[in-house]
Write an enzyme that holds these catalytic residues in place. Structure first.
Site, PDB file in Angstrom:
ATOM      1  N   ASP A 296       1.018  10.214   3.600  1.00  0.00           N
ATOM      2  CA  ASP A 296       1.642  11.060   4.609  1.00  0.00           C
ATOM      3  C   ASP A 296       0.598  11.897   5.343  1.00  0.00           C
ATOM      4  O   ASP A 296       0.448  13.090   5.120  1.00  0.00           O
ATOM      5  CB  ASP A 296       2.698  11.952   3.960  1.00  0.00           C
ATOM      6  CG  ASP A 296       3.712  12.432   4.972  1.00  0.00           C
ATOM      7  OD1 ASP A 296       3.657  11.975   6.128  1.00  0.00           O
ATOM      8  OD2 ASP A 296       4.556  13.264   4.616  1.00  0.00           O
TER       9      ASP A 296
ATOM     10  N   TYR B 284      -8.400   7.652   4.081  1.00  0.00           N
ATOM     11  CA  TYR B 284      -8.201   6.381   3.378  1.00  0.00           C
ATOM     12  C   TYR B 284      -8.166   5.263   4.415  1.00  0.00           C
ATOM     13  O   TYR B 284      -7.362   5.297   5.348  1.00  0.00           O
ATOM     14  CB  TYR B 284      -6.895   6.401   2.600  1.00  0.00           C
ATOM     15  CG  TYR B 284      -6.975   7.252   1.351  1.00  0.00           C
ATOM     16  CD1 TYR B 284      -7.411   6.708   0.140  1.00  0.00           C
ATOM     17  CD2 TYR B 284      -6.638   8.595   1.380  1.00  0.00           C
ATOM     18  CE1 TYR B 284      -7.497   7.479  -1.001  1.00  0.00           C
ATOM     19  CE2 TYR B 284      -6.726   9.383   0.239  1.00  0.00           C
ATOM     20  CZ  TYR B 284      -7.156   8.813  -0.948  1.00  0.00           C
ATOM     21  OH  TYR B 284      -7.254   9.576  -2.075  1.00  0.00           O
TER      22      TYR B 284
ATOM     23  N   CYS C 191       0.120  50.514  -0.104  1.00  0.00           N
ATOM     24  CA  CYS C 191       1.395  50.039  -0.653  1.00  0.00           C
ATOM     25  C   CYS C 191       1.111  49.328  -1.972  1.00  0.00           C
ATOM     26  O   CYS C 191       0.241  48.464  -2.044  1.00  0.00           O
ATOM     27  CB  CYS C 191       2.062  49.073   0.327  1.00  0.00           C
ATOM     28  SG  CYS C 191       3.442  48.160  -0.384  1.00  0.00           S
TER      29      CYS C 191
ATOM     30  N   CYS D   2       7.452  50.280  -0.939  1.00  0.00           N
ATOM     31  CA  CYS D   2       6.946  51.647  -0.777  1.00  0.00           C
ATOM     32  C   CYS D   2       7.729  52.456   0.245  1.00  0.00           C
ATOM     33  O   CYS D   2       7.463  53.638   0.431  1.00  0.00           O
ATOM     34  CB  CYS D   2       5.462  51.640  -0.418  1.00  0.00           C
ATOM     35  SG  CYS D   2       5.153  51.124   1.274  1.00  0.00           S
TER      36      CYS D   2
ATOM     37  N   GLU E 273       0.858  -1.190   0.000  1.00  0.00           N
ATOM     38  CA  GLU E 273       0.000   0.000   0.000  1.00  0.00           C
ATOM     39  C   GLU E 273       0.892   1.237   0.000  1.00  0.00           C
ATOM     40  O   GLU E 273       1.997   1.198   0.530  1.00  0.00           O
ATOM     41  CB  GLU E 273      -0.883   0.019   1.265  1.00  0.00           C
ATOM     42  CG  GLU E 273      -1.855  -1.139   1.331  1.00  0.00           C
ATOM     43  CD  GLU E 273      -2.505  -1.263   2.723  1.00  0.00           C
ATOM     44  OE1 GLU E 273      -2.445  -0.291   3.504  1.00  0.00           O
ATOM     45  OE2 GLU E 273      -3.060  -2.341   2.993  1.00  0.00           O
TER      46      GLU E 273
ATOM     47  N   CYS F 130       4.329  45.537   6.194  1.00  0.00           N
ATOM     48  CA  CYS F 130       4.165  46.892   5.706  1.00  0.00           C
ATOM     49  C   CYS F 130       2.732  47.292   6.036  1.00  0.00           C
ATOM     50  O   CYS F 130       1.797  46.613   5.641  1.00  0.00           O
ATOM     51  CB  CYS F 130       4.381  46.941   4.191  1.00  0.00           C
ATOM     52  SG  CYS F 130       3.879  48.516   3.488  1.00  0.00           S
TER      53      CYS F 130
ATOM     54  N   LYS G  61       2.312   4.563   1.352  1.00  0.00           N
ATOM     55  CA  LYS G  61       2.391   5.119   2.700  1.00  0.00           C
ATOM     56  C   LYS G  61       1.970   6.575   2.619  1.00  0.00           C
ATOM     57  O   LYS G  61       2.726   7.453   2.221  1.00  0.00           O
ATOM     58  CB  LYS G  61       3.816   4.991   3.256  1.00  0.00           C
ATOM     59  CG  LYS G  61       3.905   5.391   4.724  1.00  0.00           C
ATOM     60  CD  LYS G  61       5.202   4.872   5.297  1.00  0.00           C
ATOM     61  CE  LYS G  61       5.523   5.299   6.700  1.00  0.00           C
ATOM     62  NZ  LYS G  61       4.747   6.267   7.366  1.00  0.00           N
TER      63      LYS G  61
ATOM     64  N   CYS H 213       9.661  48.976   3.935  1.00  0.00           N
ATOM     65  CA  CYS H 213       9.046  48.153   2.890  1.00  0.00           C
ATOM     66  C   CYS H 213       9.833  48.271   1.589  1.00  0.00           C
ATOM     67  O   CYS H 213      10.082  49.376   1.117  1.00  0.00           O
ATOM     68  CB  CYS H 213       7.601  48.608   2.668  1.00  0.00           C
ATOM     69  SG  CYS H 213       6.838  47.767   1.268  1.00  0.00           S
TER      70      CYS H 213
ATOM     71  N   LYS I  96      10.734   3.583   3.148  1.00  0.00           N
ATOM     72  CA  LYS I  96      10.726   5.047   3.052  1.00  0.00           C
ATOM     73  C   LYS I  96      11.481   5.507   1.815  1.00  0.00           C
ATOM     74  O   LYS I  96      12.629   5.105   1.596  1.00  0.00           O
ATOM     75  CB  LYS I  96      11.398   5.654   4.292  1.00  0.00           C
ATOM     76  CG  LYS I  96      10.584   5.495   5.574  1.00  0.00           C
ATOM     77  CD  LYS I  96       9.493   6.542   5.619  1.00  0.00           C
ATOM     78  CE  LYS I  96       8.975   6.836   7.001  1.00  0.00           C
ATOM     79  NZ  LYS I  96       9.796   7.499   7.928  1.00  0.00           N
TER      80      LYS I  96
HETATM   81  S1  IVH Z   1      -0.464   0.343   8.681  1.00  0.00           S
HETATM   82  C1  IVH Z   1       0.803  -1.330  12.796  1.00  0.00           C
HETATM   83  N1  IVH Z   1      -0.859   1.354   6.256  1.00  0.00           N
HETATM   84  O1  IVH Z   1       2.406   5.184   8.663  1.00  0.00           O
HETATM   85  C2  IVH Z   1       0.257  -0.823  11.534  1.00  0.00           C
HETATM   86  N2  IVH Z   1       0.064   2.748   7.934  1.00  0.00           N
HETATM   87  O2  IVH Z   1       4.894   4.497   9.998  1.00  0.00           O
HETATM   88  C3  IVH Z   1       0.587   0.578  11.206  1.00  0.00           C
HETATM   89  N3  IVH Z   1       0.543   5.021   7.218  1.00  0.00           N
HETATM   90  O3  IVH Z   1       1.142   5.205  11.942  1.00  0.00           O
HETATM   91  C4  IVH Z   1      -0.307   1.203  10.225  1.00  0.00           C
HETATM   92  N4  IVH Z   1      -0.163   4.788   5.157  1.00  0.00           N
HETATM   93  O4  IVH Z   1      -0.013   6.724  10.191  1.00  0.00           O
HETATM   94  C5  IVH Z   1      -0.427   1.567   7.520  1.00  0.00           C
HETATM   95  N5  IVH Z   1      -1.254   2.139   4.098  1.00  0.00           N
HETATM   96  C6  IVH Z   1      -0.838   2.350   5.349  1.00  0.00           C
HETATM   97  C7  IVH Z   1      -0.324   3.599   5.757  1.00  0.00           C
HETATM   98  C8  IVH Z   1       0.117   3.751   7.075  1.00  0.00           C
HETATM   99  C9  IVH Z   1       0.357   5.626   6.030  1.00  0.00           C
HETATM  100  C10 IVH Z   1       1.111   5.681   8.421  1.00  0.00           C
HETATM  101  C11 IVH Z   1       0.323   5.451   9.685  1.00  0.00           C
HETATM  102  C12 IVH Z   1       1.278   4.765  10.617  1.00  0.00           C
HETATM  103  C13 IVH Z   1       2.602   5.149  10.056  1.00  0.00           C
HETATM  104  C14 IVH Z   1       3.637   4.113  10.427  1.00  0.00           C
END
Ligand code: IVH
Length: 701
Positions: free
Chosen positions: A121, A237, A443, A423, A117, A438, A119, A420, A327
């Site tokens: 943010d 999500y 201005c 101006c 999946e 300002c 990740k 400024c 990451k």
């Molecule tokens: S699984 C123990 N799935 O990443 C399971 N987390 O670094 C942890 N996150 O705290 C969650 N997308 O806030 C999971 N598809 C995803 C995610 C996800 C983002 C975040 C989540 C978690 C953090 C962990």
């Protein structure tokens, strides 16, 4: 409908179902079929019915997305099962090592499939739903991750998130194979677009921009004003489905399908793969996709697919053994800080901008980065000529994150100006704030930004009022405006008398004046004047937005316009009256009151009115007795003017059209009705007089 076959309860339930259906299409399927106006119209009708019958309001009604305010901050609430974090992997080798550990922890005869999946943010959130006797379920609470064991109850805010269903029908529950209460976990986030909009509004309000969508989402979820949360358009999500702290489904793949069937937004890029090679392939694809996504991701989460295998693998201290976060490398680069310029914004805020030796970061050439404010320059200890590290996240304005100390240091001390740069007025810093401003209300830099905002698409929508035109209207020479990229960074000398000294002045522009500007011909000047003329009928909400009142964004402007109905009423409103508006909190109220307390702003509104701005408030629909019916008005009615009759019909949900056809429901005929009456008789369309119309209007169930 006015047919009297449906009870109010049925009408209300039908509207709710329709709204839920369209919310799902819009926020989850990303495939809306209604226009925003059509959706708003349904919502207005439901609100009107609920206002008439407050006893029928239920907490899961779509009107309740914004409910009361959390009174005393957020209540700490424990999780059903800890919300853990994940261990990280930063390269392929670490991923393969993890895969080996996973397989080593299971019998060699077993195959191990993974789900990949994105990740996302944002921040994780746990939602509790309780099951109903009739097989449906409804949202009970939303809790932040907090320290993983205890989070904060942010239900009021969670309810404003359109991709979180407030209730789930028995049919959906059945198709998902879920029976009874459950918990959903997932990520709440701000899209890139929502983030940018938020930062524009923050800047307009004189606040420091949020550093990234994640921080902005976190701040939003913990905001005590649900109207602000609703305005920001968070997304949610879903990725986990539990009951009593245990996963409900035998695999993560089935979890995602069940969540989809329940009506949650599930990220469409998730994939089930057979082994670690599949994972690595997925990651390469995700990296390539990253820039085109409408939200930020910082990696890929890999999960063992089988719930039974997960259970056997268990946890180490704070993280599950059955999942890992890959990451992406941070998107940063090192380059030379060539010099610093200072930009003046709409509120007068002065922002230091770093001009960099161009450097490519993740495929985009970066030439400029923000240094935010004087404190930031000091915190970084940065000098001109330094090598600095620059970070870029998505489309966010790049920022400088540090000075590279093992390169030769620069010599140029960055001097924050005392006056400024545009101006010359002495800059002012308010106690407790970080920004220098300002305060010269006229201005040219401020006026420039105000004009650009006023004319922009979602506001007064004046095409042709772009940077080059605005600069010229303010008296700059074109040659000073266009060099390099058109950001007008260095103050251009004023070479002619400005044609515009306040927002309202654009409404007095003459063609002869425009023709004197460089590269403005007959056609383009006429086009601009036409656009300006057209903007005079923009609705009140857009004018409010255009004025740039602190904390008044698009949605708040609409709420204020429809509640007060006119500029005058709003201008006279007290803070107390303002906070009575559903969704308006004390901050917004203060912003509005402060704005209209200033004589200069009142004068501006007066001048706009003088210019011919009509500032119409959207018509309020207060009932739906005439919903679906089309009327044609003809002749002179005994007491009602044409306008008044039209208003009454529209307020009851009906439509007024100019010509008679087979689709016309009624022709309302007064004295000296002519051809339209004839046509109605020809087509067999029903004809009523004023009394007949009034009867229809009263014909409630
Ligand atoms: S699984 C123990 N799935 O990443 C399971 N987390 O670094 C942890 N996150 O705290 C969650 N997308 O806030 C999971 N598809 C995803 C995610 C996800 C983002 C975040 C989540 C978690 C953090 C962990």
């Amino acid at each position: 409908m006015a047919d009297g076959h449906h009870t109010v309860e049925q009408k209300i339930e039908k509207l709710r179902e329709e709204l839920r259906h369209h919310e799902h299409l819009y926020y989850v399927e990303d495939a809306p079929v209604l226009t925003d106006a059509q959706y708003d119209e349904l919502m207005r009708r439901l609100k009107a019915l609920e206002e008439e019958h407050p006893e029928l309001v239920t907490p899961d009604s779509p009107t309740q997305r914004v409910g009361g305010k959390p009174k005393d901050g957020f209540v700490k609430t424990p999780h059903s099962r800890p919300m853990l974090s994940l261990d990280n992997a930063f390269d392929e080798a670490e991923l393969r090592a993890w895969d080996a550990r996973v397989r080593g922890g299971l019998p060699p005869s077993e195959t191990v499939g993974y789900v990949c999946e994105l990740k996302l943010d944002g921040l994780s959130l746990a939602l509790q739903y309780s099951g109903e006797a009739n097989g449906s379920a409804h949202l009970v609470s939303g809790i932040t991750r907090g320290d993983g064991t205890i989070g904060e109850n942010v239900t009021t805010n969670v309810r404003t998130v359109r991709s979180i269903p407030l209730s789930i029908s028995a049919a959906r529950m059945k198709s998902a194979g879920v029976d009874g209460g459950f918990e959903v976990r997932g990520e709440v986030l701000l899209s890139q677009a929502a983030f940018e909009k938020l930062n524009e509004e923050r800047e307009a309000a004189g606040l420091a921009p949020a550093a990234n969508p994640r921080n902005a989402a976190a701040g939003t979820v913990r905001t005590l004003e649900p109207n602000i949360v609703a305005q920001r358009r968070l997304d949610f999500y879903a990725y986990f489905l539990l009951r009593d702290g245990e996963f409900l489904m035998p695999t993560q793949t089935e979890t995602l399908s069940a969540l989809r069937a329940l009506g949650f937004l599930v990220n469409k890029h998730a994939r089930t793969v057979a082994d670690i090679d599949g994972v690595i392939e997925f990651i390469a694809g995700a990296d390539a996709l990253r820039d085109s996504l409408p939200y930020e991701i910082d990696g890929v989460v890999v999960k063992v697919d089988s719930t039974a295998q997960q259970r056997r693998l268990g946890f180490t201290g704070k993280a599950p053994r059955w999942a890992i976060a890959y990451k992406f490398p941070a998107r940063a680069a090192v380059t030379l800080l060539e010099n610093v310029t200072f930009q003046v914004g709409r509120t007068g805020k002065v922002t230091p901008v770093a001009n960099l030796r161009p450097v490519s970061i993740g495929g985009t050439v970066v030439k400029r980065a923000t240094l935010h404010n004087a404190d930031e320059i000091e915190r970084l200890g940065v000098r001109i000529g330094d090598h600095v590290s620059v970070e870029r996240g998505g489309d966010v304005i790049p920022k400088i994150t540090g000075v590279v100390l093992d390169k030769p240091r620069g010599e140029g001390v960055i001097e924050f100006p005392e006056t400024c740069p545009e101006c010359g007025t002495a800059l002012v810093k308010v106690e407790g704030e970080v920004d220098w401003r300002c305060v010269n209300a006229s201005c040219p830099a401020r006026l420039r930004e105000e004009l650009l905002h006023f004319g922009s698409r979602g506001v007064m929508n004046i095409e042709g009022l772009g940077e080059v035109m605005v600069a010229q209207l303010l008296g700059q020479k074109l040659s000073e405006v266009v060099p390099e990229d058109s950001e007008l960074e260095d103050a251009a000398e004023v070479v002619r008398e400005p044609l515009v000294r306040s927002l309202a002045d654009i409404y007095w522009l003459k063609k002869e004046q425009l023709l004197e500007l460089e590269r403005v011909g007959d056609k383009s000047s006429q086009a601009l004047l036409d656009e300006i003329e057209r903007s005079k009928t923009r609705p009140l909400a857009k004018v409010l937005l255009g004025l740039g009142i602190r904390f008044v964004g698009e949605r708040t402007a609409e709420l204020l316009a429809s509640h007060f109905g006119s500029m005058d009423a709003l201008m006279e409103a007290t803070a107390e009256e303002l906070t009575k508006v559903n969704e308006v909190g004390p901050k917004v109220a203060e912003g509005v009151v402060e704005f209209f307390a200033e004589l200069r702003n009142r004068a501006l509104v007066e001048k706009l009115r003088e210019a011919g701005l009509t500032m119409p408030a959207e018509k309020k629909v207060t009932s739906d007795v005439l919903a679906g019916l089309t009327f044609v008005l003809t002749g002179t009615l005994p007491t009602l003017t044409r306008e008044a009759a039209k208003e009454k019909i529209e307020a009851a949900g009906g439509r007024v059209s100019g010509s008679v056809s087979k689709k016309t429901s009624y022709v309302v005929a007064g004295e000296e009705a002519g051809s339209k009456l004839e046509k109605a008789n020809e087509l067999g369309v029903k004809v009523v007089d004023e009394a007949g119309l009034l009867e229809l209007l009263e014909a409630k169930d």
